[in-house]
Design a protein around this motif. Structure first.
Motif, PDB file in Angstrom:
ATOM      1  N   LEU A 167       4.300  -5.055  -9.341  1.00  9.15           N
ATOM      2  CA  LEU A 167       4.269  -3.727  -9.955  1.00  9.15           C
ATOM      3  C   LEU A 167       3.951  -3.813 -11.446  1.00  9.15           C
ATOM      4  O   LEU A 167       3.286  -2.936 -12.001  1.00  9.15           O
ATOM      5  CB  LEU A 167       5.606  -3.011  -9.750  1.00  9.15           C
TER       6      LEU A 167
ATOM      7  N   ILE B 296       2.253   1.887  -3.507  1.00 10.36           N
ATOM      8  CA  ILE B 296       1.214   2.462  -4.368  1.00 10.36           C
ATOM      9  C   ILE B 296       1.040   3.952  -4.078  1.00 10.36           C
ATOM     10  O   ILE B 296       0.895   4.774  -4.992  1.00 10.36           O
ATOM     11  CB  ILE B 296      -0.116   1.701  -4.168  1.00 10.36           C
ATOM     12  N   GLU B 297       1.111   4.311  -2.798  1.00  7.71           N
ATOM     13  CA  GLU B 297       0.979   5.723  -2.446  1.00  7.71           C
ATOM     14  C   GLU B 297       2.177   6.530  -2.953  1.00  7.71           C
ATOM     15  O   GLU B 297       2.016   7.651  -3.449  1.00  7.71           O
ATOM     16  CB  GLU B 297       0.844   5.871  -0.933  1.00  7.71           C
TER      17      GLU B 297
ATOM     18  N   GLY C 238       1.739   7.113  -6.546  1.00  6.87           N
ATOM     19  CA  GLY C 238       0.715   8.125  -6.804  1.00  6.87           C
ATOM     20  C   GLY C 238       1.254   9.540  -6.691  1.00  6.87           C
ATOM     21  O   GLY C 238       0.855  10.435  -7.452  1.00  6.87           O
TER      22      GLY C 238
ATOM     23  N   GLN D  83       0.826  -1.206   0.000  1.00  5.09           N
ATOM     24  CA  GLN D  83       0.000   0.000   0.000  1.00  5.09           C
ATOM     25  C   GLN D  83       0.858   1.253   0.000  1.00  5.09           C
ATOM     26  O   GLN D  83       0.539   2.250  -0.671  1.00  5.09           O
ATOM     27  CB  GLN D  83      -0.923  -0.029   1.225  1.00  5.09           C
TER      28      GLN D  83
ATOM     29  N   TYR E 228       0.293  -4.013 -11.624  1.00  8.80           N
ATOM     30  CA  TYR E 228      -0.360  -2.772 -11.212  1.00  8.80           C
ATOM     31  C   TYR E 228      -0.177  -1.668 -12.260  1.00  8.80           C
ATOM     32  O   TYR E 228      -1.133  -0.951 -12.598  1.00  8.80           O
ATOM     33  CB  TYR E 228       0.199  -2.318  -9.862  1.00  8.80           C
TER      34      TYR E 228
END
Length: 702
Positions: free
Chosen positions: A615, A583-584, A587, A580, A618
Motif C-alpha cells: 500500500l 484497490i477497489e 477507490g 485488487q 501504491y
C-alpha cells in the motif's frame, strides 16, 4: 350392574366434555363443520378430564395449539385457574394471542418488551380476568418474576403448557437452558394440575429426556411426522454466484410467499439486497431486526405483501401462516433443525416447494456454532470461584474480567449452573449458592458427539438417493416413516437447476463489489479496573469508521478470506484477488493519510508486512509505525471471547513503535475480530500525534 352404575357418570362426563370441546374448536377456527380428530381429543381428554401430564410429539400444522386452547376453555368452565404457556419466541406469542382471541379467550403476555404492563397484567391474573398467560422461558428466572409472580402462578394455574418442549433437552437441536427451569415450576405446582408439553421436532432420545423431566406417569402421544404438502428437493450449484442467480431466476416460479433461510445475518442482508435489485419484493429478517420491524415483516409475509423474507432461524418456531415455499441457502447443521425450518411451509395449502441449495462453506459455519458449546471445566470452576469469593452479586460484564468467555456463552453457562443449583440470579447479577457442583464431562462429550453425528447426517441427506421425507422422518425416529412419492428422489418433484447467464453475471457483479464499513468501538468495557486498567466510559480517542474488503461469512470475497485465514494456511503475501479488492475499496473510500501504521502478526508476519509495504508503494506514502509484538507470552487472539479480556491482552502484547507525524494515519490489520486491537492502536497513534486514524483491513469476522 353396580360396576356399570359406577362408570356411567364418568362416561357421561367424557361425552359432555367432548361435545363442549367440539363447540370450542369451531369458535377457535371459525368454521361450523370443524371437528376434533381422535388423537387431538385423546390429548384434550387426558388434560381436561383426567388432569394428567401429556407430551405431544406431532408434526407442524397438526393442531397442538387447538389442544391447549380447547383444554383451557374446558378447565376454566370447571373453575380452574388460568393456563400458563411457556413460549420461546415473541412471534409465537403474537400468533397464539391472535388465535385465542378468535375463541373469546382472554390472553396476555409478559415478556421483555412490555415491562411497564407487568403490574397491571399481574393484577388482572389474580382477579380472574385472564384465561391464558404466555411467558418466555427467560422470565422464569427474572428475580422479580420468579420471587413475586411465579409462586402465585404455580399455586393458581389451571394448566401449564410447555411449547417447543424439545428446548428442554440438551440433546435437542435448539437447547435453551432457561427451559430447564420449568422443572422447578413443575415441582411447585399443586397436585392435580395438568401439564402439556408439545413439539414437532423430537427424536426418541429427546422424547425420553423431556418425558423424564415432566415426571412420572407421563402420557406420550406421538404421531406421524409426515408433511403431505411438502415437496422436497436439493439443487447443487457450484458457486455462490450461481445460488444467487438461481434465486433471482426462480423465486417468482414458486407459489405464494415464503422464506429464504440463510445461516448468517450477513447473508440475509446480502441476498435480500441482491434480490431487491433484481426486482423481487423481499426483506431481510434476523435476531438483530428491531421488534417493531419484525412484527411488521411477519405481517407482510403472512398477508403476501412480500414474496419472501430472507431470514435466519430467528424466523422459526411458531410462525403461523400459509406459505408456499421454503428455500435454504446453505444447510442447517442437522436434519432435525432442517425439518423444523421446512415446517414453516405447507400449512393451510396442499402443495409447498422446499429447496435446499447447499454450499461448501456450510461446514465452516457449523464449526463456528459448535465452538459455542458448554465451556471446559477449568473456566466453569473459575467463574464459581469468583462468585464464591465475592461479597456482592456480579453481573456478566464484571465476570468477563475474570474469565475468557464471550457474553452469550458466559450467560448460557450461568443459566445451566443456576438450573443445577450452583449459582442463583438475584437483583444486581449472580451469586454463589455454595452448593457442590459436578462437571458432567461424559454427558457434554456425548452431546458433542451427537452434534457431530447430526452434521454427518445432514451431509448424508444431501447425497442420499432415497426418499428425502423418509430420511428426515427416520432421523426423528418416526416409526411410520415411508417413502413420500413427492420429493425429487421419488420422482414427484422436479426443480430446475438452470441459472441464466444474465443472473449469474449480476450476482458476480454484486459479490465482486468489495467494501464493508468497520465501525469503531464507542465505550470501554465495564469493570476494567478489576484488571488494573484505568479506562472507562466513552472512548474519546477512537478511530474513524474504517473499511474491510469483506466479512468472513460473505458469499463473495468471504471465500477468499476463509481460505486465507483457515487454520494451517501458509503465510505469504496478500493474494492477487484481495490486492485488487483493496484497490477497489480505496477507490470508493478515498482516505487521505500522511502515513501508514500496521499491526504486526506472529502467524502472518509476511502477509501483514506485504500489505503495508504494497500500500505504501501504491499510495506513495511511507510506513511510519507499527503496533509491535513485545510480549510473546500473550497468544494471538488471547481474550478474543470477551471485551475486557481482549483489552487486557492487547495492552500486554503490543507497543507502538515508530515516529508518528502530525496528520491522519492509515492503520492496517489483516482481520478484525473484536475491534479492540484497532481501538487501542488508534489510541496510541493519537497519543503520538495523529489527528485521525483510518482503519483498513482485509477482513472482518462479523
Amino acid at each position: 350392574m353396580p360396576a356399570e352404575t359406577d362408570t356411567a357418570p364418568d362416561a357421561d362426563v367424557r361425552r359432555a366434555a367432548r361435545v363442549a370441546a367440539e363447540d370450542h374448536l369451531r369458535a377457535l377456527v371459525g368454521r361450523d363443520d370443524a371437528t376434533l380428530r381422535e388423537d387431538q381429543w385423546t390429548a384434550i381428554e387426558a388434560l381436561a378430564v383426567d388432569r394428567r401430564r401429556v407430551l405431544v410429539v406431532q408434526r407442524t400444522g397438526w393442531g397442538k395449539s387447538a389442544v391447549y386452547f380447547v383444554a383451557t376453555l374446558l378447565l376454566r368452565a370447571e373453575g380452574a385457574g388460568p393456563t400458563v404457556i411457556v413460549s420461546p419466541l415473541l412471534a409465537l406469542m403474537r400468533n397464539q394471542i391472535a388465535a385465542a382471541e378468535r375463541a373469546g379467550i382472554r390472553a396476555v403476555t409478559i415478556n421483555s418488551t412490555n415491562i411497564e404492563d407487568w403490574s397491571r397484567i399481574e393484577n388482572a391474573i389474580h382477579a380472574g380476568e385472564v384465561d391464558v398467560l404466555l411467558v418466555s422461558p427467560e422470565r422464569l428466572n427474572n428475580p422479580a418474576f420468579r420471587d413475586n409472580v411465579l409462586p402465585r402462578l404455580a399455586d393458581e394455574a389451571g394448566l401449564l403448557v410447555v411449547d417447543e418442549a424439545h428446548c428442554i433437552s440438551d440433546w435437542g437441536h435448539d437447547f435453551r437452558p432457561d427451559y430447564r427451569r420449568i422443572r422447578t415450576m413443575l415441582a411447585d405446582l399443586r397436585d392435580g394440575i395438568p401439564v402439556l408439553a408439545t413439539t414437532a421436532t423430537a427424536n426418541a432420545r429427546v422424547t425420553r429426556d423431556v418425558a423424564e423431566q415432566l415426571g412420572t406417569s407421563v402420557l406420550v402421544l406421538r404421531g406421524s411426522l409426515d408433511r403431505e404438502s411438502l415437496h422436497l428437493a436439493v439443487v447443487r450449484l457450484r458457486t455462490a454466484e450461481q445460488r444467487l442467480g438461481w434465486l433471482a431466476d426462480h423465486l417468482d416460479d414458486l407459489d405464494g410467499s415464503g422464506i429464504v433461510y440463510c445461516l448468517t445475518v450477513a447473508q440475509t442482508q446480502e441476498i435480500a439486497d441482491f434480490l431487491r435489485a433484481r426486482g423481487h419484493t423481499v426483506a431481510a429478517y434476523s435476531g438483530q431486526t428491531e421488534t417493531a420491524e419484525r412484527e411488521a415483516l411477519e405481517a407482510d409475509l403472512a398477508a403476501g405483501r412480500v414474496k419472501a423474507l430472507v431470514a435466519t432461524s430467528a424466523l422459526g418456531m411458531g410462525f403461523d401462516a400459509t406459505l408456499g415455499f421454503v428455500v435454504n441457502v446453505g444447510a442447517p447443521s442437522s436434519p432435525v433443525a432442517y425439518y423444523q425450518q421446512v415446517g414453516r411451509a405447507g400449512r393451510g395449502t396442499d402443495h409447498a416447494t422446499v429447496v435446499l441449495l447447499p454450499a461448501t462453506e456450510d461446514r465452516d459455519i457449523w464449526h463456528y456454532f459448535a465452538s459455542l458449546a458448554f465451556p471446559p471445566e477449568q473456566q466453569v470452576r473459575q467463574v464459581l470461584d469468583v462468585l464464591a469469593g465475592s461479597e456482592r452479586p456480579l453481573g456478566t460484564p464484571a465476570l468477563e474480567t475474570y474469565v475468557d468467555l464471550g457474553r452469550s456463552r458466559l450467560e448460557m453457562m450461568l443459566k445451566v449452573l443456576d438450573v443445577d443449583g450452583a449459582v442463583r440470579r438475584v437483583p444486581g447479577g449472580w451469586e454463589s449458592t455454595g452448593a457442590d457442583w459436578a462437571y458432567d464431562r461424559d454427558r457434554y462429550a456425548r452431546v458433542r458427539e451427537a452434534r457431530e453425528r447430526e452434521q454427518q447426517a445432514m451431509l448424508d441427506y444431501l447425497g442420499t438417493d432415497r426418499c428425502r421425507m423418509w430420511f428426515l422422518r427416520d432421523q426423528l425416529d418416526d416409526p411410520d416413516a415411508v417413502e413420500c412419492g413427492r420429493c425429487d428422489n421419488c420422482g414427484g418433484t422436479t426443480v430446475s437447476a438452470s441459472v441464466s447467464e444474465q443472473a449469474t453475471e449480476a450476482a458476480h457483479e454484486r459479490l465482486a463489489r468489495p467494501g464493508v464499513v468497520v465501525e469503531p468501538r464507542k465505550m470501554w468495557p465495564t469493570a476494567l479496573a478489576n484488571l488494573g486498567i484505568d479506562l472507562k466510559g466513552k472512548i474519546a480517542d477512537q478511530p474513524s469508521p474504517g473499511r474491510a474488503v469483506a466479512r468472513l461469512t460473505d458469499l463473495g470475497y468471504g471465500q477468499h478470506l476463509r481460505d486465507l485465514f483457515r487454520e494451517g494456511a501458509p503465510d505469504g503475501p496478500v493474494p492477487v484477488p484481495l490486492v485488487q479488492a483493496v484497490i477497489e475499496v480505496l477507490g470508493d473510500w478515498r482516505p487521505q493519510a500522511s502515513g501508514i501504521a500496521y499491526v504486526e502478526s506472529a502467524r502472518r508476519a509476511t502477509l501483514t508486512r506485504d500489505f503495508a509495504e504494497g500500500l505504501a508503494r501504491y499510495l506513495k506514502i511511507p510506513v511510519v509505525a507499527r503496533l509491535a509484538i513485545v510480549d510473546e507470552s500473550v497468544a494471538p487472539g488471547q481474550g478474543q471471547a470477551n471485551s475486557a479480556q481482549r483489552v487486557a491482552a492487547v495492552l500486554r502484547r503490543y507497543r507502538l513503535e515508530g515516529e508518528v507525524p502530525s496528520g491522519p494515519m492509515l492503520l492496517l490489520d489483516d482481520l478484525v475480530g473484536t475491534g479492540w486491537t484497532l481501538t487501542l492502536a488508534a489510541r496510541a497513534l493519537r497519543s503520538g500525534g495523529a489527528t485521525d486514524v483510518l482503519p483498513l483491513t482485509l477482513g472482518t469476522e462479523s
